[in-house]
Design an enzyme around this catalytic site. Structure first.
Site, PDB file in Angstrom:
ATOM      1  N   ALA A  77      -1.976  -5.807   3.325  1.00  0.00           N
ATOM      2  CA  ALA A  77      -2.027  -4.420   2.892  1.00  0.00           C
ATOM      3  C   ALA A  77      -1.351  -3.371   3.485  1.00  0.00           C
ATOM      4  O   ALA A  77      -1.274  -3.481   4.751  1.00  0.00           O
ATOM      5  CB  ALA A  77      -3.590  -4.147   2.734  1.00  0.00           C
ATOM      6  N   ASP A  78      -0.969  -2.315   3.043  1.00  0.00           N
ATOM      7  CA  ASP A  78      -0.167  -1.503   3.368  1.00  0.00           C
ATOM      8  C   ASP A  78      -0.624  -0.191   2.846  1.00  0.00           C
ATOM      9  O   ASP A  78      -0.480  -0.093   1.462  1.00  0.00           O
ATOM     10  CB  ASP A  78       1.333  -1.388   3.767  1.00  0.00           C
ATOM     11  CG  ASP A  78       1.820  -0.751   4.806  1.00  0.00           C
ATOM     12  OD1 ASP A  78       1.555  -1.178   5.956  1.00  0.00           O
ATOM     13  OD2 ASP A  78       2.161   0.481   4.600  1.00  0.00           O
ATOM     14  N   THR A  79      -0.727   1.135   3.392  1.00  0.00           N
ATOM     15  CA  THR A  79      -1.010   2.205   2.831  1.00  0.00           C
ATOM     16  C   THR A  79       0.108   3.361   3.135  1.00  0.00           C
ATOM     17  O   THR A  79       0.558   3.394   4.469  1.00  0.00           O
ATOM     18  CB  THR A  79      -2.226   3.000   3.301  1.00  0.00           C
ATOM     19  OG1 THR A  79      -3.324   1.753   2.693  1.00  0.00           O
ATOM     20  CG2 THR A  79      -2.570   4.179   2.697  1.00  0.00           C
TER      21      THR A  79
END
Length: 178
Positions: A77-79
């Site tokens: 995941a990456d934001t």
């Protein structure tokens, strides 16, 4: 459900998975997205690509280290934060954190999280992204300076974490999944 591996160093992601009852282990991805450029893709595509690179990197690193993942699922995941169509990265020092919060203050921005799931046995993958619209009110110069000096911005897209800033009483509203 198969074994779950999280390809992230984020304490918040670990906390979210644990709160929702997931049993998982953390794998290091070895991916440094600070040196990457998005090129000609949308911010949502970029967030999903970063998530995939982290999941794939963790899977490859585990295999190289002789860790048998079997039929496990690797989650990456990456934001990212997007203001006026431009990606706002992570702050690299205290003055940069102040600059970022000042940029976000008294306005709206998007927070986009990319997610990637990889079946470790087959390599089959699923990628997507989710968006939230965030409005930040008047934070104030003194509060911004104190926050930047605290170092709480380290490793956070846009130099902040929503839950932490809401708990501190920052004037933030959002539409979408926090």
């Amino acid at each position: 459900m198969s074994k779950l591996y999280l390809a992230s160093k984020s304490p918040r992601r670990r906390e979210l998975l644990a709160q929702h009852g997931f049993d998982f282990e953390v794998l290091e991805s070895g991916v440094d997205d600070a040196v990457m450029e998005p090129g000609g893709v949308t911010p949502g595509q970029w967030a999903a690509a970063l998530a995939y690179l982290k999941a794939a990197g963790a899977r490859q690193r585990a295999e190289f280290d002789g860790v048998c993942l079997g039929g496990a699922t690797v989650l990456g995941a990456d934001t990212i934060v997007v203001k006026r169509g431009r990606i706002v990265g992570q702050a690299y020092n205290e003055p940069d954190a102040e600059r970022m919060i000042e940029l976000l203050e008294n306005g709206e921005h998007e927070v986009i999280t990319g997610i990637a799931l990889i079946d470790a046995a087959t390599g089959r993958r699923s990628l997507w992204s989710d968006r939230a619209r965030v409005s930040v009110g008047e934070v104030g110069a003194e509060r911004i300076r104190a926050y930047a000096a605290s170092g709480g911005w380290r490793g956070k897209a846009g130099a902040y974490n929503l839950a932490e800033r809401l708990a501190e009483g920052w004037p933030i509203q959002y539409e979408g999944d926090p």
